[in-house]
Design a protein around this motif. Structure first.
Motif, PDB file in Angstrom:
ATOM      1  N   TRP A   2      36.753  45.172  42.689  1.00 42.09           N
ATOM      2  CA  TRP A   2      37.122  46.437  43.317  1.00 42.09           C
ATOM      3  C   TRP A   2      37.100  47.558  42.284  1.00 42.09           C
ATOM      4  O   TRP A   2      37.344  47.339  41.105  1.00 42.09           O
ATOM      5  CB  TRP A   2      38.520  46.335  43.916  1.00 42.09           C
ATOM      6  CG  TRP A   2      38.572  45.479  45.142  1.00 42.09           C
ATOM      7  CD1 TRP A   2      38.628  44.124  45.195  1.00 42.09           C
ATOM      8  CD2 TRP A   2      38.549  45.936  46.484  1.00 42.09           C
ATOM      9  NE1 TRP A   2      38.655  43.698  46.488  1.00 42.09           N
ATOM     10  CE2 TRP A   2      38.612  44.797  47.309  1.00 42.09           C
ATOM     11  CE3 TRP A   2      38.496  47.187  47.082  1.00 42.09           C
ATOM     12  CZ2 TRP A   2      38.621  44.877  48.688  1.00 42.09           C
ATOM     13  CZ3 TRP A   2      38.511  47.269  48.459  1.00 42.09           C
ATOM     14  CH2 TRP A   2      38.563  46.121  49.249  1.00 42.09           C
ATOM     15  N   THR A  26      41.356  42.546  42.744  1.00 41.94           N
ATOM     16  CA  THR A  26      41.813  42.695  44.125  1.00 41.94           C
ATOM     17  C   THR A  26      42.065  44.166  44.429  1.00 41.94           C
ATOM     18  O   THR A  26      42.226  44.987  43.526  1.00 41.94           O
ATOM     19  CB  THR A  26      43.132  41.923  44.363  1.00 41.94           C
ATOM     20  OG1 THR A  26      44.160  42.527  43.570  1.00 41.94           O
ATOM     21  CG2 THR A  26      42.990  40.451  44.020  1.00 41.94           C
ATOM     22  N   GLN A  27      42.113  44.471  45.707  1.00 44.82           N
ATOM     23  CA  GLN A  27      42.383  45.843  46.117  1.00 44.82           C
ATOM     24  C   GLN A  27      43.776  46.277  45.657  1.00 44.82           C
ATOM     25  O   GLN A  27      43.967  47.395  45.186  1.00 44.82           O
ATOM     26  CB  GLN A  27      42.263  45.965  47.636  1.00 44.82           C
ATOM     27  CG  GLN A  27      42.433  47.387  48.136  1.00 44.82           C
ATOM     28  CD  GLN A  27      42.292  47.496  49.644  1.00 44.82           C
ATOM     29  OE1 GLN A  27      42.389  46.504  50.367  1.00 44.82           O
ATOM     30  NE2 GLN A  27      42.063  48.700  50.124  1.00 44.82           N
TER      31      GLN A  27
END
Length: 129
Positions: A2, A26-27
């Motif tokens: 991300w 990860t977001q």
């Protein structure tokens, strides 16, 4: 993978936005890094680095970041380091003209002359503290 992007200001010469980015797996990780990066850059105009001297920038950093993010004992210690050890030697150098040689010279000077002569330090080599 991300990526998060944020604008830190505008280039005074071109008028274009200056964009920085953060990366993460990860977001949620990117959101946290992005929030931290934006908070850290608030108040510090990195685009105007040519207008700042090392001393002026350290004062701005100290007031905008250190005083807010650190414990009182830590930021008081940093104030002493800035005023007593950094500013007298490289405080008048423009940030855009600061070189690694300037920093190495400061580091060497602090290694050889940095320690205050105290009774318990007589047998120890001089150092940075």
């Amino acid at each position: 993978r991300w990526e998060g992007r944020y604008t830190i200001g505008r280039d005074p010469k071109t008028g274009k936005a200056v964009i920085k980015n953060v990366l993460g797996r990860t977001q949620a990780e990117v959101k946290e890094k992005l929030k931290r990066a934006i908070d850290e850059n608030r108040g510090l105009d990195v685009i105007k680095s040519g207008e700042y001297t090392v001393g002026k920038w350290l004062d701005l950093w100290y007031e905008s970041y250190a005083k807010v993010k650190m414990r009182p004992s830590s930021y008081l210690t940093y104030r002493g380091y800035i005023d007593n050890h950094i500013k007298p030697y490289i405080g008048n150098i423009s940030l855009s003209k600061l070189t690694t040689l300037d920093l190495q010279t400061l580091y060497k000077k602090l290694l050889t002359e940095g320690r205050v002569d105290r009774i318990e330090a007589k047998k120890q080599p001089k150092g940075l503290s």
